[in-house]
Scaffold this motif. Structure first.
Motif, PDB file in Angstrom:
ATOM      1  N   ALA A 153       0.833  -1.198   0.000  1.00  0.00           N
ATOM      2  CA  ALA A 153       0.000   0.000   0.000  1.00  0.00           C
ATOM      3  C   ALA A 153       0.872   1.254   0.000  1.00  0.00           C
ATOM      4  O   ALA A 153       2.033   1.215   0.411  1.00  0.00           O
ATOM      5  CB  ALA A 153      -0.913   0.004   1.230  1.00  0.00           C
ATOM      6  N   PRO A 154       0.335   2.387  -0.471  1.00  0.00           N
ATOM      7  CA  PRO A 154       1.096   3.645  -0.437  1.00  0.00           C
ATOM      8  C   PRO A 154       1.576   3.956   0.984  1.00  0.00           C
ATOM      9  O   PRO A 154       0.838   3.783   1.950  1.00  0.00           O
ATOM     10  CB  PRO A 154       0.077   4.687  -0.917  1.00  0.00           C
ATOM     11  N   GLY A 155       2.818   4.404   1.108  1.00  0.00           N
ATOM     12  CA  GLY A 155       3.355   4.766   2.409  1.00  0.00           C
ATOM     13  C   GLY A 155       3.948   3.624   3.208  1.00  0.00           C
ATOM     14  O   GLY A 155       4.343   3.816   4.355  1.00  0.00           O
ATOM     15  N   CYS A 156       4.012   2.426   2.607  1.00  0.00           N
ATOM     16  CA  CYS A 156       4.535   1.262   3.336  1.00  0.00           C
ATOM     17  C   CYS A 156       6.007   0.988   3.054  1.00  0.00           C
ATOM     18  O   CYS A 156       6.531  -0.031   3.501  1.00  0.00           O
ATOM     19  CB  CYS A 156       3.704   0.023   3.017  1.00  0.00           C
ATOM     20  N   GLY A 157       6.668   1.839   2.286  1.00  0.00           N
ATOM     21  CA  GLY A 157       8.108   1.707   2.150  1.00  0.00           C
ATOM     22  C   GLY A 157       8.628   1.129   0.855  1.00  0.00           C
ATOM     23  O   GLY A 157       9.808   0.774   0.769  1.00  0.00           O
ATOM     24  N   LYS A 158       7.800   1.048  -0.192  1.00  0.00           N
ATOM     25  CA  LYS A 158       8.287   0.487  -1.465  1.00  0.00           C
ATOM     26  C   LYS A 158       9.420   1.330  -2.053  1.00  0.00           C
ATOM     27  O   LYS A 158      10.455   0.799  -2.460  1.00  0.00           O
ATOM     28  CB  LYS A 158       7.136   0.386  -2.480  1.00  0.00           C
ATOM     29  N   SER A 159       9.215   2.634  -2.108  1.00  0.00           N
ATOM     30  CA  SER A 159      10.244   3.516  -2.670  1.00  0.00           C
ATOM     31  C   SER A 159      11.519   3.464  -1.825  1.00  0.00           C
ATOM     32  O   SER A 159      12.632   3.486  -2.357  1.00  0.00           O
ATOM     33  CB  SER A 159       9.734   4.957  -2.765  1.00  0.00           C
TER      34      SER A 159
ATOM     35  N   SER B 183       6.036  -8.721  -0.702  1.00  0.00           N
ATOM     36  CA  SER B 183       5.100  -7.718  -0.199  1.00  0.00           C
ATOM     37  C   SER B 183       5.720  -6.974   0.977  1.00  0.00           C
ATOM     38  O   SER B 183       6.434  -7.562   1.796  1.00  0.00           O
ATOM     39  CB  SER B 183       3.796  -8.392   0.252  1.00  0.00           C
ATOM     40  N   THR B 184       5.450  -5.664   1.041  1.00  0.00           N
ATOM     41  CA  THR B 184       5.988  -4.871   2.152  1.00  0.00           C
ATOM     42  C   THR B 184       5.264  -5.154   3.453  1.00  0.00           C
ATOM     43  O   THR B 184       5.800  -4.935   4.535  1.00  0.00           O
ATOM     44  CB  THR B 184       5.867  -3.365   1.862  1.00  0.00           C
ATOM     45  N   GLY B 185       4.011  -5.603   3.349  1.00  0.00           N
ATOM     46  CA  GLY B 185       3.228  -5.744   4.559  1.00  0.00           C
ATOM     47  C   GLY B 185       2.865  -4.371   5.116  1.00  0.00           C
ATOM     48  O   GLY B 185       3.116  -3.339   4.499  1.00  0.00           O
ATOM     49  N   THR B 186       2.287  -4.347   6.298  1.00  0.00           N
ATOM     50  CA  THR B 186       1.892  -3.096   6.941  1.00  0.00           C
ATOM     51  C   THR B 186       2.509  -3.021   8.325  1.00  0.00           C
ATOM     52  O   THR B 186       2.363  -3.943   9.128  1.00  0.00           O
ATOM     53  CB  THR B 186       0.357  -2.999   7.066  1.00  0.00           C
ATOM     54  N   LEU B 187       3.226  -1.949   8.609  1.00  0.00           N
ATOM     55  CA  LEU B 187       3.850  -1.791   9.907  1.00  0.00           C
ATOM     56  C   LEU B 187       2.820  -1.366  10.955  1.00  0.00           C
ATOM     57  O   LEU B 187       1.982  -0.506  10.692  1.00  0.00           O
ATOM     58  CB  LEU B 187       4.952  -0.734   9.850  1.00  0.00           C
TER      59      LEU B 187
ATOM     60  N   ASP C 266       2.465   7.675   7.165  1.00  0.00           N
ATOM     61  CA  ASP C 266       3.213   6.899   6.181  1.00  0.00           C
ATOM     62  C   ASP C 266       4.709   7.100   6.409  1.00  0.00           C
ATOM     63  O   ASP C 266       5.163   8.151   6.871  1.00  0.00           O
ATOM     64  CB  ASP C 266       2.817   7.280   4.750  1.00  0.00           C
ATOM     65  N   MET C 267       5.484   6.072   6.063  1.00  0.00           N
ATOM     66  CA  MET C 267       6.899   6.060   6.402  1.00  0.00           C
ATOM     67  C   MET C 267       7.705   7.119   5.651  1.00  0.00           C
ATOM     68  O   MET C 267       8.691   7.637   6.169  1.00  0.00           O
ATOM     69  CB  MET C 267       7.486   4.666   6.149  1.00  0.00           C
ATOM     70  N   HIS C 268       7.302   7.448   4.429  1.00  0.00           N
ATOM     71  CA  HIS C 268       8.039   8.462   3.681  1.00  0.00           C
ATOM     72  C   HIS C 268       7.961   9.808   4.412  1.00  0.00           C
ATOM     73  O   HIS C 268       8.960  10.504   4.560  1.00  0.00           O
ATOM     74  CB  HIS C 268       7.456   8.596   2.275  1.00  0.00           C
ATOM     75  N   HIS C 269       6.764  10.156   4.884  1.00  0.00           N
ATOM     76  CA  HIS C 269       6.587  11.421   5.608  1.00  0.00           C
ATOM     77  C   HIS C 269       7.355  11.391   6.930  1.00  0.00           C
ATOM     78  O   HIS C 269       8.022  12.387   7.291  1.00  0.00           O
ATOM     79  CB  HIS C 269       5.100  11.653   5.871  1.00  0.00           C
ATOM     80  N   LEU C 270       7.309  10.281   7.647  1.00  0.00           N
ATOM     81  CA  LEU C 270       8.014  10.189   8.921  1.00  0.00           C
ATOM     82  C   LEU C 270       9.526  10.313   8.728  1.00  0.00           C
ATOM     83  O   LEU C 270      10.219  10.945   9.537  1.00  0.00           O
ATOM     84  CB  LEU C 270       7.677   8.857   9.604  1.00  0.00           C
ATOM     85  N   ALA C 271      10.043   9.729   7.645  1.00  0.00           N
ATOM     86  CA  ALA C 271      11.476   9.846   7.365  1.00  0.00           C
ATOM     87  C   ALA C 271      11.852  11.300   7.110  1.00  0.00           C
ATOM     88  O   ALA C 271      12.921  11.763   7.542  1.00  0.00           O
ATOM     89  CB  ALA C 271      11.840   8.979   6.160  1.00  0.00           C
TER      90      ALA C 271
END
Length: 219
Positions: A40-46, A147-151, A186-191
């Motif tokens: 899902a968006p924000g789960c760390g694929k990028s 799959s990234t899964g969901t944190l 989402d992880m991108h924003h938190l980073a």
């Protein structure tokens, strides 16, 4: 290549595989050839794709991370098999278009023949993508699936803490929980928030506390 690569092609500094919580990073490192990564968006694929490229470059291999495919022409894929590692982000933004399907099919074949590792990311499982070109459909469904899964919240707190630690400053659990409760999750924003705090701690030479975070990030 027939066109200019995106100006934002440069890898982001915070996208280390060491910062990723979960099993997807190890799986991506172990697998070869064609890999389909979904989440899902924000789960760390990028983050994962860029982290793979960072690792490859550290090992003196060539690597290319290609985002924003919807802003490009499908001809951008021509010749990419000459790179050791190719990571294409959010292919579901373009894969419904026949020119992209044809270009993707040829790239997959060329990467296989050249022993190039090709990692494709999408927000949906491979079986949910409608592919008109049957040969491409079969290639994608034969790929290694990751799959990234969901944190959960505890894992996100650990990610924030680790990112801060790797940048040389400490954030206790209370501060991490405060950030998580007041920001996008989402992880991108938190980073990005951790990067901002890194800059502010260097500038102000202050310990990271909740009042400091409130002021530095406007939370």
């Amino acid at each position: 290549m027939s066109q200019q690569l995106p100006l934002r092609l440069r890898l982001e500094g915070h996208t280390s595989l060491d910062d990723y919580i979960g099993s997807a990073a190890d799986k991506l490192l172990q697998l070869e050839q064609l890999i389909y990564l979904n989440g899902a968006p924000g789960c760390g694929k990028s983050h994962l794709l860029q982290g793979l490229c960072h690792r490859a470059l550290q090992e003196s291999e060539s690597a290319l991370y290609l985002p924003m495919l919807a802003t490009l022409d499908s001809s951008i894929l021509i010749g990419l098999e000459s790179v050791s590692l190719v990571c294409l982000d959010d292919i579901d933004d373009v894969i419904s278009e026949r020119p992209w399907q044809i270009a993707m099919f040829h790239l997959i074949n060329a990467c296989r023949d050249n022993d190039t590792k090709l990692v494709l990311s999408a927000t949906v499982p491979v079986g949910s993508i409608a592919i008109e070109l049957s040969d491409l459909d079969s290639r994608l469904k034969a790929a290694y699936l990751v799959s990234t899964g969901t944190l959960d919240d505890d894992e996100k707190l650990e990610v924030i803490r680790l990112k801060a630690e790797r940048r040389g400053f400490d954030m206790d659990r209370e501060v991490c929980a405060f950030i998580l409760s007041r920001s996008q999750r989402d992880m991108h924003h938190l980073a990005r928030l951790v990067d901002q705090l890194d800059e502010e701690t260097l500038r102000q030479q202050r310990k990271v506390t909740i009042p400091f975070v409130k002021n530095a990030l406007g939370l």
